[in-house]
Design a protein around this motif. Structure first.
Motif: not given
Lengths: 396, 402
Positions: A82-85, A87-91, A97-99
């Motif tokens: 979940n944390i990685g998700k 981070h990936l969305a930020n990247m 939230e909606t990734f």
């Protein structure tokens, strides 16, 4: 001698006790402790030797067993995911939230492009539930007593499922009898949509129950479910049966059909693209023609002197019975002569979709005219003469 | 009485044969007595499918627009004399299979026949060149015009394929006449044999106008018939090419006099001005003009003589060092050849038009050559049309045995 026998006996009983603990994850540690204890006991030279050999073999077998993941381990993986998700969305500059999973797949494909043919070998980032295989939690408590009443059958999930399904069947039959007794029985048979869903296959059921099944067990289960679904059921039973059906998507709806275009003179035409091996072809098919085909500005008889290539060009028209009715102009590059013919064939089939009814598009798809041929040249490997051919084997 | 019974017997025999196999009909029909010929002709007229693809007009002189697309029969006599070496090999196989030689009457050939009928023999010989893509029927159009001229009693000088002279020659001798040139004895002697069979009756009429010395012992006197020169060439293979050269020279000289009319027909004339694949002993290449035969033939094809016509074909099929897609005379002859042949009348031979295509398919169906069950149907014909794109050569190859 007596002392030896006693220690042998003790060692033997110790081994039996530890053997029962095979399935638990802590078995390893206990074994090592046991081995250390026995090594310290005096006068058991032979036993010690036997135990050391037995310990080594047990270790190998343990390695061959499936790796057991603890519940804490899986929970930690989920948190990391979940944390990685996020981070990936930020990247990627998207909203964490909606990734969704599709966004994750797209992002990974963008960040780690891979040319491997095998899709399962490419980098993936999915929820740990999908990656780590489902494992059974420990099924007995501290006192060694199993939780489930069917544990000693060996296949507790399967038999409990059968039990539940049969219970539901009996309920439905009881209800029917009651209705018939009251006289309110009405013969209504709802036909479940035969196309569009299918029963689970054996592998899927095994995955769901986390248990090995035999073919006869699977067949028995499906027969029971069929029997249940044949009777009029209410919503709860429908939902129960629905858990074991999967939908089958119809392939042809994925084919996009371009609308017809009209050129300056008012002639209807349609374009299509196709490729085969390294050849790429772009085709324009005109309506109200006379069966003339022009490839790269040259007549097709001169461009393809081999009859086989011209038969490939003929296939889409012959299939739709429209042999002398269309004119074709196309450009093709790359590949060899058969590859170019195959590319033009695919492109004309795709272009003809616009002129033709939906049914005929489906027939073309089933005939294989609309599928791009995925075969490409296999690379040559080092240490071999070709892709598959090995060097001549010399005995000496 | 007995003649009457024989007559009845013959009709029954012929009608039963007729039911069996219409293809064989003509072959046996030629052997029937004359009194039955009218009866047979009536039977021919009543059958409608044959009217589409065949015509009973077997004399090329009478072929006109109305016969376009129809097949006419060439008698075996003509095949043996006129066409001993002229027909393309695939056509010869077809003749052998069907046991009859049927040629389709097509527009380019009709055009040429029209020109030939209206030639003015006082003017220099006109050159006509058939050109077209591969397999469209140039050689067979040439053969049609040769048949016409043979029937009109012209002298036919037919070189079946000039490409055969510029490649694959095993023995090249240094020419006895001119040291710089080369002889091809085998090809020359075969050609002389075929020439003799084609023009038997002319060889005794034409007289040689010069004395030719072959070697110390043999010579041909002035005034002796041309047949002697030909015999000399056939017997003494060493002098065959020179014999050919003499024949060409004499014919050219004497055709203007008006005793006979000369038709020079060369297939693949672009070989005369191309390159050869022949090499000298020191591996240096030979130019075409260094071959004696080619040198003499070039003189023949020049239009400085009267009393005949020159019909030529340019073809890529046997040519050397020419790209596959070249079919125009400019591309195939090259600059040198084009200048040498200029001016000429080009005649384009193209693929079948729909009527001719139908006629060809009908002909094959009549001879029971197309055995596929779909061959009779419209779809089958459409398939064949697509695959061959109405090209006669391709159609023939498609319909051939495996």
């Amino acid at each position: 001698m007596a002392a030896l026998r006693v220690s042998c006996g003790a060692a033997a009983s110790y081994r039996l006790f530890l053997g029962g603990r095979v399935s638990s994850a802590r078995g390893q540690g206990l074994w090592k402790a046991a081995a250390a204890k026995l090594q310290r006991s005096p006068g058991c030279q032979i036993l010690r030797l036997r135990h050391t050999t037995v310990v080594t073999t047990r270790k190998n077998v343990a390695a061959l067993r499936r790796e057991t993941y603890t519940v804490d381990f899986i929970k930690k993986q989920i948190e990391e995911f979940n944390i990685g998700k996020r981070h990936l969305a930020n990247m990627m500059g998207e909203d964490p939230e909606t990734f969704t999973q599709e966004d994750i797949d797209r992002a990974i494909a963008y960040l780690f492009p891979s040319g491997l043919f095998e899709k399962r070998a490419r980098p993936i980032m999915k929820h740990p539930e999908e990656i780590f295989p489902k494992q059974r939690a420990i099924q007995w408590g501290e006192d060694g007593r199993p939780f489930h009443f069917l544990f000693y059958t060996g296949r507790q999930s399967y038999y409990s499922l059968m039990h539940e399904a049969y219970g539901k069947l009996l309920d439905v039959e009881n209800r029917q009898d009651q209705l018939r007794a009251k006289g309110l029985f009405s013969e209504k048979t709802k036909a479940r949509d035969p196309i569009g869903s299918r029963w689970l296959i054996k592998e899927e059921l095994e995955e769901m129950l986390v248990e090995k099944l035999s073919d006869q067990d699977y067949a028995q289960f499906i027969r029971l479910l069929e029997r249940l679904s044949a009777l009029p059921c209410d919503a709860a039973e429908e939902e129960f049966v629905g858990r074991f059906r999967r939908s089958v998507t119809i392939q042809s709806k994925k084919q996009l059909i371009e609308p017809l275009q009209y050129d300056e003179k008012g002639m209807a035409f349609s374009t299509g693209q196709g490729n085969r091996k390294t050849a790429k072809a772009k085709v324009a098919v005109y309506d109200h023609g006379s069966g003339r085909i022009e490839v790269n500005g040259v007549d097709y008889l001169l461009y393809f002197p081999v009859t086989q290539d011209r038969e490939q060009l003929m296939f889409p028209f012959h299939f739709l019975d429209r042999l002398g009715e269309h004119d074709v102009t196309c450009t093709v590059s790359g590949g060899g002569r058969a590859a170019q013919a195959g590319a033009i064939r695919l492109a004309t089939a795709r272009a003809l979709c616009s002129f033709v009814t939906e049914d005929e598009v489906e027939w073309m798809r089933q005939a294989g005219l609309l599928t791009a041929d995925p075969r490409v040249r296999e690379r040559k490997k080092p240490g071999q003469e070709g892709a598959r051919r090995k060097f001549t084997w010399k005995k000496r | 009485m007995s003649a009457g019974i024989m007559l009845k017997g013959m009709t029954r025999l012929i009608s039963s044969v007729h039911k069996l196999d219409p293809g064989r009909f003509l072959h046996i029909g030629t052997q029937a007595p004359q009194c039955l010929a009218a009866h047979l002709d009536n039977q021919v007229a009543t059958e409608s499918p044959r009217a589409i693809s065949r015509t009973s007009e077997n004399d090329p002189a009478k072929h006109g627009e109305q016969h376009e697309g129809q097949h006419y029969n060439i008698s075996f006599q003509d095949l043996k004399t006129v066409f001993s070496h002229g027909l393309p090999p695939r056509f010869v196989m077809q003749v052998k299979t069907f046991n009859e030689a049927c040629l389709m009457v097509r527009r380019p050939a009709l055009e040429l026949l029209h020109y030939l009928k209206n030639t003015n023999f006082a003017h220099p010989a006109v050159r006509y060149v058939f050109y077209g893509e591969k397999g469209t029927g140039k050689t067979l159009s040439l053969c049609h015009s040769i048949h016409f001229c043979a029937k009109q009693d012209w002298l036919i000088l037919h070189i079946p394929d000039a490409h055969l002279w510029v490649k694959n020659c095993r023995d090249l001798l240094q020419s006895t006449y001119n040291k710089q040139r080369f002889d091809q004895p085998l090809e020359a002697s075969t050609w002389l044999k075929n020439f003799k069979t084609a023009n038997e009756h002319f060889l005794s009429q034409i007289k040689v106008q010069e004395k030719y010395v072959w070697n110390k012992r043999e010579s041909t006197e002035k005034g002796s018939p041309l047949g002697e020169v030909v015999e000399q060439g056939i017997m003494r293979v060493r002098n065959a090419t020179d014999a050919v050269g003499i024949v060409l020279k004499e014919l050219k000289r004497q055709s203007s006099s008006g005793i006979f009319r000369l038709l020079v027909a060369v297939d693949g004339v672009n070989a005369l001005w191309g390159r050869t694949t022949l090499k000298r002993e020191d591996k240096s290449p030979i130019a075409p003009e260094e071959l004696a035969f080619i040198y003499n033939l070039r003189k023949m094809v020049k239009n400085d003589w009267q009393g005949g016509a020159i019909v030529l074909t340019v073809s890529q099929t046997g040519s050397l060092f020419k790209p596959r897609k070249a079919y125009l005379p400019q591309e195939l002859l090259g600059k040198e050849g084009f200048d040498a042949l200029d001016p000429f009348i080009p005649i384009l031979v193209s693929n079948y038009n729909p009527k001719e295509f139908e006629s060809c398919i009908h002909y094959y169906l009549e001879n029971n050559w197309l055995q596929h069950e779909k061959a009779h149907t419209e779809e089958g014909k459409k398939e064949l049309l697509f695959l061959s794109n109405r090209n006669p050569g391709q159609l023939e190859r498609l319909c051939a045995y495996l």
